[in-house]
Design a protein around this motif. Structure first.
Motif, short mmCIF file in Angstrom:
data_model
loop_
_atom_site.label_atom_id
_atom_site.label_comp_id
_atom_site.label_asym_id
_atom_site.label_seq_id
_atom_site.Cartn_x
_atom_site.Cartn_y
_atom_site.Cartn_z
N ASP A 42 0.82 -1.20 0.00
CA ASP A 42 0.00 0.00 0.00
C ASP A 42 0.86 1.26 0.00
OD1 ASP A 42 1.04 -0.18 2.53
OD2 ASP A 42 -0.89 -0.14 3.57
N VAL B 159 2.43 4.46 -1.35
CA VAL B 159 2.04 5.41 -2.40
C VAL B 159 3.22 5.66 -3.31
CG1 VAL B 159 1.22 7.74 -2.88
CG2 VAL B 159 0.30 6.47 -0.92
N ASP C 14 4.84 9.70 -4.26
CA ASP C 14 4.08 10.53 -3.33
C ASP C 14 4.60 11.98 -3.35
OD1 ASP C 14 2.21 11.15 -1.44
OD2 ASP C 14 3.37 10.42 0.26
N GLY D 214 -10.52 3.49 -5.69
CA GLY D 214 -9.95 4.56 -4.89
C GLY D 214 -8.56 4.20 -4.40
N GLN D 215 -8.37 2.93 -4.03
CA GLN D 215 -7.06 2.49 -3.58
C GLN D 215 -6.05 2.53 -4.71
OE1 GLN D 215 -6.78 -1.58 -2.23
NE2 GLN D 215 -4.99 -1.16 -0.97
N GLU E 195 -6.11 4.50 -7.30
CA GLU E 195 -5.80 5.92 -7.54
C GLU E 195 -4.87 6.47 -6.46
OE1 GLU E 195 -6.45 7.82 -10.06
OE2 GLU E 195 -7.74 6.46 -11.17
N THR E 196 -5.11 6.08 -5.21
CA THR E 196 -4.27 6.57 -4.12
C THR E 196 -2.84 6.08 -4.25
OG1 THR E 196 -6.16 6.69 -2.60
CG2 THR E 196 -3.97 6.55 -1.61
N GLN F 238 -0.44 9.15 -8.73
CA GLN F 238 0.60 10.15 -8.94
C GLN F 238 1.70 9.63 -9.88
OE1 GLN F 238 1.40 12.69 -5.21
NE2 GLN F 238 0.55 10.80 -4.34
N SER G 253 -8.70 12.86 -9.79
CA SER G 253 -7.91 12.42 -8.64
C SER G 253 -8.67 12.66 -7.33
CB SER G 253 -6.57 13.16 -8.60
OG SER G 253 -5.85 12.84 -7.42
N THR H 63 -10.08 9.84 -4.57
CA THR H 63 -9.23 9.73 -3.38
C THR H 63 -9.85 10.49 -2.21
OG1 THR H 63 -7.81 11.56 -4.17
CG2 THR H 63 -7.13 9.31 -4.73
N THR H 64 -9.43 11.73 -2.03
CA THR H 64 -9.85 12.47 -0.84
C THR H 64 -11.34 12.77 -0.80
OG1 THR H 64 -9.29 14.58 -1.91
CG2 THR H 64 -7.58 13.53 -0.57
#
Length: 246
Positions: A45, A47, A50, A93-94, A96-97, A101, A156, A160-161
């Motif tokens: 997991d 990122v 980042d 979502g995971q 994309e997280t 980037q 994004s 995500t957020t």
């Protein structure tokens, strides 16, 4: 979704048949959910890249294809990845997280373009019962604005957020418009979202994408799914974006 081609005239359905069909629907949903859970269990997991953020090179463009696919990238890019997602899908979502980037940097450097194919099979799992479809319509409104970095930021944020929880409350159209404005979209885009200008086309496009995904996966559709040149990518391989950008 595609419609049956049989010429058989439907007859009244018995209660037993109704229960059987309901059970089959549960099994189909279970297959999709199981695929999502299995994806969540795979890989790490951490990122990737980042701090890079969404695509921000002004040369990045976005285009809305006639079939509803949203293509983000620089003109003339030779490699395009197809990414199937549902706006409410936790595993999407995971993805994309973790990889968003890294994908963004590959888009900014012109190594890949992304063709987003958005589906809405999780509508019923949203508080409003149509969130996925409305979020797809909002994506189309932002995409037709033509600004690549704005769309990249909006997409994004939405995955995500700002992604709602499956089975919980979700965003109203006014809230989706506000997120678009936060991403840098103009008033015309916000009006497109609040006025539901693309509601019908978004639903039709979502059905077309779901049909394409089922055909690609032998009627075992699951999101997220990534394809390059028609071949499914193993997104549990943590270097899949790097491999795609070679």
């Amino acid at each position: 979704m595609s419609k049956p081609t049989s010429k058989h005239t439907p007859q009244p359905v018995s209660s037993k048949t109704t229960y059987a069909l309901a059970g089959l629907a549960v099994v189909v949903v279970a297959v999709i959910v199981a695929a999502v859970v299995l994806w969540n269990r795979g890989g790490g997991d951490e990122v990737r890249n980042d701090g890079y953020g969404p695509p921000h090179d002004p040369a990045v463009t976005v285009a809305l294809d006639s079939d509803g696919a949203i293509v983000l990238g620089k003109p003339g890019v030779s490699k395009t990845i197809d990414l199937f997602e549902d706006p409410l899908c936790p595993a999407c979502g995971q993805l994309e997280t973790i990889y968003g980037q890294e994908i963004a940097q590959a888009v900014d450097t012109g190594k890949i373009a992304v063709r987003y194919r958005l589906v809405n099979f999780l509508d019923s799992r949203s508080g409003s019962k149509d969130y996925s479809t409305r979020a797809i319509a909002a994506n189309e409104c932002v995409a037709q604005g033509g600004d690549g970095p704005v769309y990249g930021k909006f997409h994004s944020m939405l995955f995500t957020t700002k992604q709602p929880s499956e089975g919980g409350s979700d965003h109203s159209n006014d809230e989706l418009a506000a997120i678009a404005k936060e991403a840098g979209a103009g008033d015309d885009v916000a009006k497109c979202i609040t006025h539901r200008d693309r509601a019908d086309t978004a639903r039709a496009h979502a059905e077309a994408s779901m049909k394409a995904l089922n055909e690609a996966l032998n009627n075992r559709a699951a999101t997220p799914s990534v394809f390059i040149d028609g071949k499914k990518v193993d997104v549990n391989n943590k270097n899949w974006v790097q491999d795609a950008a070679k």
